[in-house]
Design a protein around this motif. Structure first.
Motif, short mmCIF file in Angstrom:
data_model
loop_
_atom_site.label_atom_id
_atom_site.label_comp_id
_atom_site.label_asym_id
_atom_site.label_seq_id
_atom_site.Cartn_x
_atom_site.Cartn_y
_atom_site.Cartn_z
N THR A 125 -2.22 -14.12 -39.28
CA THR A 125 -1.51 -13.08 -38.55
C THR A 125 -0.06 -13.47 -38.32
O THR A 125 0.85 -12.64 -38.44
CB THR A 125 -2.22 -12.80 -37.21
N GLY A 126 0.17 -14.74 -38.03
CA GLY A 126 1.52 -15.22 -37.79
C GLY A 126 2.43 -15.06 -38.99
O GLY A 126 3.62 -14.76 -38.84
N ALA A 129 1.52 -10.48 -40.40
CA ALA A 129 1.72 -9.29 -39.58
C ALA A 129 3.20 -9.04 -39.34
O ALA A 129 4.02 -9.97 -39.39
CB ALA A 129 1.00 -9.45 -38.24
N ARG A 130 3.54 -7.80 -39.10
CA ARG A 130 4.94 -7.47 -38.80
C ARG A 130 5.38 -8.21 -37.53
O ARG A 130 4.61 -8.33 -36.56
CB ARG A 130 5.12 -5.96 -38.59
N PRO A 131 6.61 -8.70 -37.49
CA PRO A 131 7.09 -9.41 -36.29
C PRO A 131 7.06 -8.55 -35.03
O PRO A 131 6.94 -9.09 -33.92
CB PRO A 131 8.52 -9.80 -36.67
N ASP A 132 7.17 -7.22 -35.19
CA ASP A 132 7.21 -6.34 -34.02
C ASP A 132 5.85 -5.80 -33.63
O ASP A 132 5.75 -4.84 -32.86
CB ASP A 132 8.19 -5.19 -34.27
N ALA A 133 4.78 -6.39 -34.13
CA ALA A 133 3.43 -5.92 -33.81
C ALA A 133 3.15 -6.07 -32.32
O ALA A 133 3.35 -7.15 -31.75
CB ALA A 133 2.40 -6.70 -34.62
N THR A 134 2.67 -5.00 -31.69
CA THR A 134 2.39 -5.04 -30.25
C THR A 134 0.98 -4.56 -29.90
O THR A 134 0.60 -4.61 -28.73
CB THR A 134 3.40 -4.18 -29.47
N VAL A 155 0.16 -15.19 -30.58
CA VAL A 155 0.73 -15.04 -31.92
C VAL A 155 1.78 -13.93 -31.96
O VAL A 155 2.80 -14.04 -32.63
CB VAL A 155 -0.38 -14.78 -32.95
N ARG A 156 1.50 -12.84 -31.28
CA ARG A 156 2.44 -11.73 -31.11
C ARG A 156 2.42 -11.31 -29.64
O ARG A 156 1.47 -11.62 -28.91
CB ARG A 156 2.07 -10.54 -32.01
N PHE A 158 1.37 -8.96 -27.75
CA PHE A 158 0.51 -7.78 -27.70
C PHE A 158 0.55 -7.13 -26.33
O PHE A 158 0.30 -7.76 -25.30
CB PHE A 158 -0.93 -8.16 -28.05
N ASP A 200 -1.50 -2.42 -34.79
CA ASP A 200 -0.65 -3.11 -35.76
C ASP A 200 -1.39 -4.27 -36.42
O ASP A 200 -1.12 -4.62 -37.56
CB ASP A 200 0.61 -3.66 -35.07
#
Length: 332
Positions: A125-126, A129-134, A155-156, A158, A200
């Motif tokens: 995922t790191g 996944a898109r950096p802006d995933a929330t 990781v994000r 969220f 996301d």
């Protein structure tokens, strides 16, 4: 000889998500560089038995402060166990000295599998996944769902987390545990489709024999970690998702032999075969291949689980346990 024994509780105490994720990234990159070796896992399915047994041997030549080692995971998969309040995965991971072959540690495989599988998903995922995933969606409400929520929390950033299981009470338990652990915005979804609508990042951790999601339910730019259903007879995702995705895996060999949805997509003529795989995760981590190409791309990481991951996770757990006095030494 003295052997360190780590129980289920010992492993969970010694093998924390972030150090385990670092160990997974290192061993997968090392595997891409040829620093490890493992055959495809062997599986024994006795007729009429309530489950099956898998054997997963591996070897690493070691790097830095980590010594060379052999390892063997012997694990029984019993689908009926969750109804008994038990993890479906039961078994042992044994570490052996890389120079002498002397056994050095025996660890509970259920705990090792839970933590290292979620740690690999966190690594994937790191990087994918898109950096802006929330927004995160978890499909499934068992041991792996809990482990993944812990591993993915950092990781994000969220802001919304949806959990779905056909058994609502199980999803509610997982959501309550995640909220109590400090993960914000955790909600039980009414259906898998509802859980995925704005997600996301998606994680499927089920033992489903038929797809629990469909391509049209995934938003543009989503990243999907397909983790459960790790035998050719089972599949969590539909073949349209496989065909539409930028596909990554932990092992092409495992994917071609063990992933039911991948094999069916080939049989249906939707993809040519392993040529559809953009890269193994280790190749991306080692800088040998690229990852996501753009923000609208659907990326899928198909996780089957590797023996070298168990080896590296066991070494990570043993190192911490030795430092902190966790576990029990026995004389063999």
């Amino acid at each position: 000889m003295r052997v360190l024994v780590l129980s289920h509780r010992d492993v969970l105490a010694a093998l924390q998500p972030q150090p385990c994720a670092e160990a997974m990234a290192a061993v997968l990159a090392g595997h891409a560089r040829g620093e490890t070796f493992m055959p495809l896992r062997s599986v024994m399915m006795p007729p009429g038995a309530p489950g099956f047994m898998g054997l997963m041997p591996g070897w690493s030549r070691g790097h830095g402060d980590t010594a060379a080692a052999f390892a063997l995971k012997a694990v029984c998969i019993l689908p009926g166990n969750p109804a008994r309040g038990l993890d479906a995965h039961q078994g042992l991971v044994t570490l052996f000295d890389g120079e002498t072959g002397i056994p050095t540690a025996i660890l509970d495989a259920s705990a090792v599998t839970a933590v290292r599988t979620a740690a690999v998903t966190a690594v994937a995922t790191g990087v994918l996944a898109r950096p802006d995933a929330t927004a995160l969606a978890i499909i499934g409400a068992g041991v792996q769902a809990r482990a993944h929520l812990r591993a993915l929390a950092g990781v994000r950033a969220f802001e919304h987390v949806w959990v779905y299981s056909p058994t609502t009470a199980h999803a509610e338990e997982v959501a309550a545990e995640a909220s109590a652990a400090g993960l914000a915005g955790v909600t039980v979804a009414a259906s898998a489709r509802d859980a995925l609508r704005d997600a996301d990042v998606v994680v499927t951790v089920t033992s489903a024999r038929e797809p629990v999601l469909r391509r049209e339910w995934l938003k543009a730019g989503a990243h999907l970690n397909a983790v459960g259903a790790s035998s050719p007879q089972n599949r969590e995702i539909d073949t349209a998702t496989v065909a539409a995705s930028a596909l990554f895996c932990d092992s092409r060999e495992s994917l071609a032999n063990e992933a039911g949805e991948f094999r069916l997509a080939v049989a249906e003529g939707l993809i040519a075969g392993v040529e559809h795989v953009r890269a193994e995760l280790g190749e991306v981590l080692a800088g040998m291949a690229g990852g996501r190409h753009d923000a609208a791309e659907l990326t899928v990481f198909r996780s089957l689980g590797l023996a070298v991951e168990d080896l590296a996770a066991a070494q990570c757990a043993v190192a911490t346990a030795t430092q902190q006095g966790i576990g029990t030494e026995v004389e063999l």
